[in-house]
Write a protein that holds these residues in place. Structure first.
Motif, short mmCIF file in Angstrom:
data_model
loop_
_atom_site.label_atom_id
_atom_site.label_comp_id
_atom_site.label_asym_id
_atom_site.label_seq_id
_atom_site.Cartn_x
_atom_site.Cartn_y
_atom_site.Cartn_z
N LYS A 22 0.84 -1.19 0.00
CA LYS A 22 0.00 0.00 0.00
C LYS A 22 0.87 1.23 0.00
CE LYS A 22 -3.93 -2.24 2.22
NZ LYS A 22 -4.73 -2.24 0.98
N ASN A 47 -1.77 8.21 -1.29
CA ASN A 47 -2.86 8.65 -2.16
C ASN A 47 -3.80 7.52 -2.60
OD1 ASN A 47 -1.59 11.13 -1.98
ND2 ASN A 47 -0.59 10.95 -3.97
N GLY A 48 -3.89 6.45 -1.80
CA GLY A 48 -4.82 5.37 -2.11
C GLY A 48 -4.34 4.35 -3.11
N PHE A 49 -3.11 4.46 -3.57
CA PHE A 49 -2.56 3.50 -4.52
C PHE A 49 -2.03 2.26 -3.82
CE2 PHE A 49 -2.69 5.52 -8.63
CZ PHE A 49 -2.79 6.88 -8.34
N GLU A 50 -2.07 1.14 -4.53
CA GLU A 50 -1.46 -0.09 -4.06
C GLU A 50 -0.97 -0.90 -5.25
OE1 GLU A 50 -4.64 -1.82 -1.76
OE2 GLU A 50 -5.17 -3.16 -3.41
N THR A 72 -2.59 -0.09 -8.84
CA THR A 72 -4.04 0.10 -8.90
C THR A 72 -4.51 1.13 -7.89
OG1 THR A 72 -4.46 -1.67 -7.32
CG2 THR A 72 -4.44 -2.28 -9.64
N LYS A 73 -5.67 1.70 -8.20
CA LYS A 73 -6.37 2.58 -7.29
C LYS A 73 -7.85 2.39 -7.55
CE LYS A 73 -6.83 7.33 -5.63
NZ LYS A 73 -6.31 8.71 -5.68
N ALA A 86 -10.45 6.73 -9.25
CA ALA A 86 -9.57 7.79 -9.75
C ALA A 86 -10.10 9.17 -9.37
CB ALA A 86 -9.42 7.69 -11.26
N ASP A 95 -5.10 12.76 -9.75
CA ASP A 95 -4.20 11.63 -10.07
C ASP A 95 -3.57 11.76 -11.45
OD1 ASP A 95 -6.52 9.38 -8.44
OD2 ASP A 95 -4.71 10.33 -7.61
N TYR A 98 3.37 8.16 -14.53
CA TYR A 98 3.72 7.14 -13.55
C TYR A 98 4.84 6.27 -14.09
CZ TYR A 98 -0.44 8.57 -11.04
OH TYR A 98 -1.36 9.31 -10.35
#
Lengths: 114, 113
Positions: A58, A61-64, A77-78, A81, A85, A89
């Motif tokens: 993890k 900003n909520g990304f993993e 993934t998130k 969106a 964002d 990347y």
């Protein structure tokens, strides 16, 4: 030498939709893998990194991202969106035995639409 | 705490000239690396320095050189500039061990005309 491949130079999603950015690595040994984000005219900011402690990582900003050895993948993934964002990347691998040297993919530009 | 700082942020040079870019690492970090990012591409590794010694070098010509000072700050020098040297030059700092987070500065934008 270790390398990463990012599939899709541009990805466009609607606000609130799932974000999936793909990264595959080539390595004969378990690598260290990183995801960085670059906003326009800025440097690189670390989102998350895999160092073999856990396969599901993890980040901010909520990304993993999930490390899948069988697929040699480390996709980002998130669930939902957000307009903020939108950025470039980069997936990167740290070469074994050469600490601090990163090999980057070509990058994926994420566009988020209303 | 201050992050990785780089100077100058933007500069324009003429072909054939020389340029020096500067970097101060995060306090406590002894490893400094330099990367070149050409527009539309991912960063490419140029050099890594640790304790004032070169620890790694990427596939760049001898026109590129660097050094690290006793306070762990670093300079990247590029001689005989070519149009193709136009890029964002990123400095990164970290602890030496593999797997440690590598922190990047905001970069120096070099335009060669």
């Amino acid at each position: 030498a270790q390398s990463v491949t990012q599939l899709g130079s541009h990805v466009s999603v609607s606000e609130g939709a799932l974000v999936l950015l793909r990264c595959n690595y080539s390595s004969s040994v378990p690598p260290y893998l990183f995801w960085y984000v670059q906003y326009p005219n800025q440097g690189l900011q670390l989102l998350l990194k895999y160092t073999s402690a856990a396969t599901l990582v993890k980040g901010i900003n909520g990304f993993e991202a999930e490390f899948k050895k069988s697929e040699t993948s480390f996709h980002l993934t998130k669930p939902s969106a957000h307009m903020s964002d939108a950025a470039e990347y980069f997936c990167a691998v740290q070469n074994t035995g050469t600490a601090s040297k990163l090999t980057f993919g070509t990058g994926t530009r994420l566009q988020v639409t209303l | 705490d201050a992050g990785v700082t780089q100077s100058p942020t933007h500069l324009i040079k003429t072909r054939g000239q020389q340029v020096t870019l500067r970097c101060s690492p995060i306090s406590g970090h002894k490893s400094v690396s330099w990367y070149q990012q050409v527009l539309g591409q991912g960063p490419q590794f140029i050099f890594q320095y640790y304790e004032k010694e070169e620890r790694g070098r990427g596939n760049f010509p001898d026109r590129f050189s660097a050094r690290q000072f006793p306070n762990y700050s670093s300079e990247l020098n590029v001689n005989a500039l070519l149009l193709g040297d136009s890029a964002l030059y990123l400095c990164a700092s970290s602890f030496l061990s593999s797997g440690n987070t590598i922190y990047f500065g905001e970069g120096s934008w070099l335009t060669v005309v």
